[in-house]
Design a protein around this motif. Structure first.
Motif, PDB file in Angstrom:
ATOM      1  N   SER A 272      -1.229  -5.992  -7.230  1.00 53.70           N
ATOM      2  CA  SER A 272      -2.221  -5.274  -6.425  1.00 53.70           C
ATOM      3  C   SER A 272      -3.127  -4.439  -7.317  1.00 53.70           C
ATOM      4  CB  SER A 272      -1.518  -4.379  -5.402  1.00 53.70           C
ATOM      5  OG  SER A 272      -0.670  -5.132  -4.565  1.00 53.70           O
ATOM      6  N   GLN A 273      -2.526  -3.773  -8.310  1.00 48.06           N
ATOM      7  CA  GLN A 273      -3.319  -2.950  -9.219  1.00 48.06           C
ATOM      8  C   GLN A 273      -4.225  -3.810 -10.099  1.00 48.06           C
ATOM      9  OE1 GLN A 273      -3.222   0.586  -9.116  1.00 48.06           O
ATOM     10  NE2 GLN A 273      -5.115   0.222 -10.255  1.00 48.06           N
ATOM     11  N   ASP A 274      -3.743  -5.002 -10.478  1.00 51.69           N
ATOM     12  CA  ASP A 274      -4.561  -5.921 -11.275  1.00 51.69           C
ATOM     13  C   ASP A 274      -5.857  -6.260 -10.542  1.00 51.69           C
ATOM     14  OD1 ASP A 274      -2.798  -6.002 -13.379  1.00 51.69           O
ATOM     15  OD2 ASP A 274      -1.921  -7.941 -12.824  1.00 51.69           O
ATOM     16  N   LEU A 275      -5.754  -6.496  -9.241  1.00 56.86           N
ATOM     17  CA  LEU A 275      -6.945  -6.790  -8.442  1.00 56.86           C
ATOM     18  C   LEU A 275      -7.918  -5.619  -8.460  1.00 56.86           C
ATOM     19  CD1 LEU A 275      -8.720  -8.214  -6.350  1.00 56.86           C
ATOM     20  CD2 LEU A 275      -7.114  -7.434  -4.578  1.00 56.86           C
ATOM     21  N   ILE A 276      -7.411  -4.423  -8.231  1.00 62.77           N
ATOM     22  CA  ILE A 276      -8.275  -3.231  -8.218  1.00 62.77           C
ATOM     23  C   ILE A 276      -8.932  -3.042  -9.584  1.00 62.77           C
ATOM     24  CG2 ILE A 276      -8.263  -0.714  -8.044  1.00 62.77           C
ATOM     25  CD1 ILE A 276      -6.054  -1.041  -5.902  1.00 62.77           C
ATOM     26  N   ASP A 277      -8.146  -3.214 -10.648  1.00 64.07           N
ATOM     27  CA  ASP A 277      -8.692  -3.048 -12.002  1.00 64.07           C
ATOM     28  C   ASP A 277      -9.792  -4.070 -12.278  1.00 64.07           C
ATOM     29  OD1 ASP A 277      -6.882  -1.006 -12.329  1.00 64.07           O
ATOM     30  OD2 ASP A 277      -5.464  -2.179 -13.533  1.00 64.07           O
ATOM     31  N   PHE A 278      -9.594  -5.314 -11.824  1.00 61.51           N
ATOM     32  CA  PHE A 278     -10.603  -6.359 -12.015  1.00 61.51           C
ATOM     33  C   PHE A 278     -11.892  -6.007 -11.278  1.00 61.51           C
ATOM     34  CE2 PHE A 278     -12.858 -10.195 -10.896  1.00 61.51           C
ATOM     35  CZ  PHE A 278     -12.747 -11.011 -12.002  1.00 61.51           C
ATOM     36  N   VAL A 279     -11.763  -5.601 -10.031  1.00 61.27           N
ATOM     37  CA  VAL A 279     -12.929  -5.249  -9.215  1.00 61.27           C
ATOM     38  C   VAL A 279     -13.705  -4.106  -9.866  1.00 61.27           C
ATOM     39  CG1 VAL A 279     -13.613  -4.227  -7.000  1.00 61.27           C
ATOM     40  CG2 VAL A 279     -12.008  -6.133  -7.045  1.00 61.27           C
ATOM     41  N   GLU A 280     -12.984  -3.120 -10.381  1.00 66.68           N
ATOM     42  CA  GLU A 280     -13.662  -1.990 -11.020  1.00 66.68           C
ATOM     43  C   GLU A 280     -14.259  -2.377 -12.369  1.00 66.68           C
ATOM     44  OE1 GLU A 280     -11.522   1.856  -8.993  1.00 66.68           O
ATOM     45  OE2 GLU A 280     -10.710   1.169 -10.913  1.00 66.68           O
ATOM     46  N   LYS A 281     -13.561  -3.209 -13.136  1.00 64.56           N
ATOM     47  CA  LYS A 281     -14.053  -3.620 -14.453  1.00 64.56           C
ATOM     48  C   LYS A 281     -15.369  -4.384 -14.347  1.00 64.56           C
ATOM     49  CE  LYS A 281     -12.872  -6.458 -18.482  1.00 64.56           C
ATOM     50  NZ  LYS A 281     -11.823  -7.302 -19.131  1.00 64.56           N
ATOM     51  N   TYR A 282     -15.445  -5.321 -13.368  1.00 65.42           N
ATOM     52  CA  TYR A 282     -16.618  -6.181 -13.245  1.00 65.42           C
ATOM     53  C   TYR A 282     -17.597  -5.712 -12.173  1.00 65.42           C
ATOM     54  CZ  TYR A 282     -14.250  -9.407 -16.388  1.00 65.42           C
ATOM     55  OH  TYR A 282     -13.631  -9.965 -17.476  1.00 65.42           O
ATOM     56  N   ASN A 283     -17.342  -4.515 -11.631  1.00 58.71           N
ATOM     57  CA  ASN A 283     -18.245  -3.936 -10.624  1.00 58.71           C
ATOM     58  C   ASN A 283     -18.502  -4.899  -9.463  1.00 58.71           C
ATOM     59  OD1 ASN A 283     -18.745  -1.406 -12.000  1.00 58.71           O
ATOM     60  ND2 ASN A 283     -19.996  -2.586 -13.445  1.00 58.71           N
ATOM     61  N   VAL A 284     -17.431  -5.499  -8.959  1.00 54.62           N
ATOM     62  CA  VAL A 284     -17.549  -6.430  -7.841  1.00 54.62           C
ATOM     63  C   VAL A 284     -17.862  -5.639  -6.569  1.00 54.62           C
ATOM     64  CG1 VAL A 284     -16.441  -8.292  -6.558  1.00 54.62           C
ATOM     65  CG2 VAL A 284     -15.791  -7.871  -8.943  1.00 54.62           C
ATOM     66  N   ASN A 285     -18.914  -6.028  -5.880  1.00 54.53           N
ATOM     67  CA  ASN A 285     -19.274  -5.361  -4.631  1.00 54.53           C
ATOM     68  C   ASN A 285     -18.394  -5.894  -3.504  1.00 54.53           C
ATOM     69  OD1 ASN A 285     -20.390  -4.121  -2.415  1.00 54.53           O
ATOM     70  ND2 ASN A 285     -22.322  -5.249  -2.496  1.00 54.53           N
ATOM     71  N   VAL A 286     -17.342  -5.167  -3.183  1.00 52.56           N
ATOM     72  CA  VAL A 286     -16.405  -5.599  -2.141  1.00 52.56           C
ATOM     73  C   VAL A 286     -16.575  -4.783  -0.867  1.00 52.56           C
ATOM     74  CG1 VAL A 286     -14.738  -6.415  -3.835  1.00 52.56           C
ATOM     75  CG2 VAL A 286     -14.585  -4.062  -2.991  1.00 52.56           C
ATOM     76  N   HIS A 287     -17.632  -3.986  -0.811  1.00 53.37           N
ATOM     77  CA  HIS A 287     -17.837  -3.157   0.381  1.00 53.37           C
ATOM     78  C   HIS A 287     -17.998  -4.047   1.606  1.00 53.37           C
ATOM     79  CE1 HIS A 287     -19.570  -0.104   3.062  1.00 53.37           C
ATOM     80  NE2 HIS A 287     -18.985   0.771   2.262  1.00 53.37           N
ATOM     81  N   PRO A 288     -17.298  -3.755   2.692  1.00 55.64           N
ATOM     82  CA  PRO A 288     -17.364  -4.626   3.881  1.00 55.64           C
ATOM     83  C   PRO A 288     -18.749  -4.656   4.494  1.00 55.64           C
ATOM     84  CG  PRO A 288     -16.177  -2.581   4.372  1.00 55.64           C
ATOM     85  CD  PRO A 288     -16.396  -2.605   2.895  1.00 55.64           C
ATOM     86  N   GLU A 289     -19.122  -5.845   5.007  1.00 54.70           N
ATOM     87  CA  GLU A 289     -20.426  -6.001   5.640  1.00 54.70           C
ATOM     88  C   GLU A 289     -20.495  -5.292   6.989  1.00 54.70           C
ATOM     89  OE1 GLU A 289     -21.476 -10.102   5.842  1.00 54.70           O
ATOM     90  OE2 GLU A 289     -21.305 -10.417   3.685  1.00 54.70           O
ATOM     91  N   LYS A 290     -19.348  -5.160   7.631  1.00 59.07           N
ATOM     92  CA  LYS A 290     -19.327  -4.505   8.940  1.00 59.07           C
ATOM     93  C   LYS A 290     -18.020  -3.744   9.099  1.00 59.07           C
ATOM     94  CE  LYS A 290     -20.688  -5.246  13.721  1.00 59.07           C
ATOM     95  NZ  LYS A 290     -21.228  -6.215  14.707  1.00 59.07           N
ATOM     96  N   ILE A 291     -18.106  -2.563   9.680  1.00 54.49           N
ATOM     97  CA  ILE A 291     -16.934  -1.713   9.880  1.00 54.49           C
ATOM     98  C   ILE A 291     -16.831  -1.366  11.364  1.00 54.49           C
ATOM     99  CG2 ILE A 291     -15.843   0.492   9.316  1.00 54.49           C
ATOM    100  CD1 ILE A 291     -17.417   0.430   6.673  1.00 54.49           C
ATOM    101  N   PHE A 292     -15.641  -1.563  11.928  1.00 58.39           N
ATOM    102  CA  PHE A 292     -15.378  -1.241  13.323  1.00 58.39           C
ATOM    103  C   PHE A 292     -14.461  -0.023  13.419  1.00 58.39           C
ATOM    104  CE2 PHE A 292     -16.300  -5.753  13.270  1.00 58.39           C
ATOM    105  CZ  PHE A 292     -17.047  -5.969  14.411  1.00 58.39           C
ATOM    106  N   LYS A 293     -14.601   0.734  14.475  1.00 61.84           N
ATOM    107  CA  LYS A 293     -13.616   1.750  14.830  1.00 61.84           C
ATOM    108  C   LYS A 293     -12.490   1.078  15.611  1.00 61.84           C
ATOM    109  CE  LYS A 293     -15.930   5.348  13.264  1.00 61.84           C
ATOM    110  NZ  LYS A 293     -15.423   6.135  12.114  1.00 61.84           N
ATOM    111  N   ILE A 294     -11.331   1.735  15.655  1.00 62.17           N
ATOM    112  CA  ILE A 294     -10.195   1.132  16.349  1.00 62.17           C
ATOM    113  C   ILE A 294     -10.496   0.915  17.834  1.00 62.17           C
ATOM    114  CG2 ILE A 294      -8.990   3.296  16.933  1.00 62.17           C
ATOM    115  CD1 ILE A 294      -6.378   1.812  16.072  1.00 62.17           C
ATOM    116  N   GLU A 295     -11.396   1.746  18.382  1.00 57.91           N
ATOM    117  CA  GLU A 295     -11.783   1.575  19.787  1.00 57.91           C
ATOM    118  C   GLU A 295     -12.561   0.286  20.020  1.00 57.91           C
ATOM    119  OE1 GLU A 295     -12.473   4.187  17.912  1.00 57.91           O
ATOM    120  OE2 GLU A 295     -11.483   5.952  18.806  1.00 57.91           O
ATOM    121  N   GLN A 296     -13.043  -0.351  18.938  1.00 64.35           N
ATOM    122  CA  GLN A 296     -13.839  -1.575  19.040  1.00 64.35           C
ATOM    123  C   GLN A 296     -13.026  -2.822  18.691  1.00 64.35           C
ATOM    124  OE1 GLN A 296     -16.704   0.182  16.128  1.00 64.35           O
ATOM    125  NE2 GLN A 296     -18.267  -0.530  17.582  1.00 64.35           N
ATOM    126  N   ILE A 297     -11.698  -2.727  18.756  1.00 65.38           N
ATOM    127  CA  ILE A 297     -10.851  -3.824  18.300  1.00 65.38           C
ATOM    128  C   ILE A 297     -11.096  -5.109  19.089  1.00 65.38           C
ATOM    129  CG2 ILE A 297      -8.888  -3.198  19.770  1.00 65.38           C
ATOM    130  CD1 ILE A 297      -8.736  -4.493  16.121  1.00 65.38           C
TER     131      ILE A 297
END
Length: 301
Positions: A272-297
Motif C-alpha cells: 500500500s505504501q509503495d503505491l502512495i510513494d509511486f504516486v507522489e514520486k511521479y506526481n500522478v493526478n489521482v484526484h477523483p473526478e467526482k465526489i459524493f456525500k454519503i447522503e447521495q449514495i
C-alpha cells in the motif's frame, strides 16, 4: 453515526441511510473513523443479490480510508492514517459505507502521505491498488507496446495514468466497444484506439504487454495479439465470465508468452505504501473526478 445499510436485494433504492450506534470495540478488532471510500462493481453485484455468500442486512463497502479511533492491537496507534481493502469487509462483516466501522486488526494498513490531499488518498484503494499491482506484474519498460483491454474502465483509466507518468512516450493502445469514446481515450494519452466487437479486437497488431480487464471471455483473443516473450495480466472480469473453459496451457501459450494476474486481496502495508510513494514520486493526478456525500449514495450507485 450515519451508515448505509442494505436489507434486501434490489436497485439503488435499497441503499438506506440510517442512524445507528457506533460499533463497540471487541478483541482483535479496531474502530475506524471513516474519512471516505470508493465505490466498486462488487458492491453493485452484492446490492443486486448476486453475491451468494453475503447475508442481508449488511453495510456494504469493500474498502475505506480512515483514522484509527480505538484499537486492541499493540502495533497500531490511535490517530494513525490507514486504509483497508478486501478481506471480506462489507461482505462477511459491515464495511465502509458508514461514519465508523470495526475492522480486524490484521486487515488495517497504516500509511504515510507526504503530499497527497485526502480526496486523492481516498481515491487510491481499490482501483489504483489493482492497477498498480498489474503494472508491476507486467514488468514494463520504455520500449514496450502496450494494450489495455477495457481502457475506459476505472482500473483501465488508473493504469493509464500510472504508466504515462513514468513513461510519457510509451506506445499505448486502448480498446473500447464504443468508438464515440475514442477522443476521450486519445485525450487520456492513448496512442491509438481499437474497436472491440463481440469479444474480438479489430486489429492485426501484436503487443509486448497486455492488461486484460475483460477477462476469461476474451482471453484467447487477447493471447493471439501477444508477441513472443510478451506478458498478459488478466485482473478483471468485465466480460461476465469468471473462469477459462477449454484452455490448453501448452497450446494457448505456445509462443513463449507469460500469463499472470493481480489479486487485490493480496494486500500488505508495504504494498500500500509503495503505491502512495509511486504516486507522489511521479506526481500522478489521482484526484477523483467526482465526489459524493454519503447522503447521495443512491445517486452514486
Amino acid at each position: 453515526m450515519q451508515c448505509v445499510r442494505v436489507s434486501r436485494a434490489g436497485g439503488p433504492e435499497v441503499l438506506e441511510l440510517l442512524e445507528f450506534p457506533k460499533p463497540k470495540l471487541k478483541d482483535g478488532w479496531s474502530l475506524i473513523k471513516i474519512q471516505g471510500f470508493g465505490m466498486n462493481h462488487s458492491e453493485i453485484f452484492t446490492r443486486k443479490g448476486l453475491s451468494p455468500s453475503v447475508k442481508f442486512p449488511r453495510i456494504l463497502g469493500i474498502e475505506c480510508v480512515g483514522i484509527i479511533e480505538e484499537t486492541t492491537a499493540e502495533n497500531l496507534n490511535v490517530g494513525q492514517q490507514m486504509i483497508s481493502i478486501m478481506g471480506e469487509i462489507g461482505r462477511d462483516f459491515d464495511g465502509g459505507y458508514a461514519e465508523y466501522t470495526l475492522i480486524p486488526n490484521h486487515q488495517i494498513y497504516p500509511v504515510i502521505t507526504k503530499r497527497l490531499d485526502l480526496d486523492s488518498l481516498i481515491a487510491l484503494p481499490e482501483t489504483y491498488y489493482t492497477a498498480f499491482g498489474a503494472y508491476k506484474n507486467l514488468k514494463i519498460h520504455c520500449n514496450d507496446r502496450i494494450l489495455v483491454r477495457a481502457a475506459t474502465s476505472g482500473v483501465g483509466a488508473a493504469f493509464t495514468k500510472l504508466i504515462k507518468c513514468e513513461f510519457p512516450n510509451i506506445y499505448l493502445v486502448g480498446t473500447t466497444r464504443n468508438l464515440s469514446k475514442k477522443q476521450e481515450l486519445l485525450g487520456r494519452g492513448f496512442s491509438e484506439v481499437i474497436l472491440e466487437n463481440d469479444g474480438i479486437l479489430h486489429t492485426n497488431q501484436t503487443f509486448t504487454k497486455i492488461l486484460d480487464l475483460v477477462g476469461p471471455s476474451v482471453m484467447k483473443d487477447s493471447i493471439s495479439h501477444l508477441a513472443e516473450d510478451g506478458i498478459i495480466c488478466s485482473c478483471g472480469q468485465l466480460g461476465g465470465q469468471w473462469t477459462l473453459k477449454d484452455f490448453d496451457p501448452i497450446m494457448e501459450l505456445h509462443n513463449n508468452v507469460y500469463l499472470t494476474t493481480f489479486y487485490s486481496g493480496n494486500v500488505t502495508t508495504n504494498k500500500s505504501q509503495d503505491l502512495i510513494d509511486f504516486v507522489e514520486k511521479y506526481n500522478v493526478n489521482v484526484h477523483p473526478e467526482k465526489i459524493f456525500k454519503i447522503e447521495q449514495i443512491q445517486e452514486a450507485h
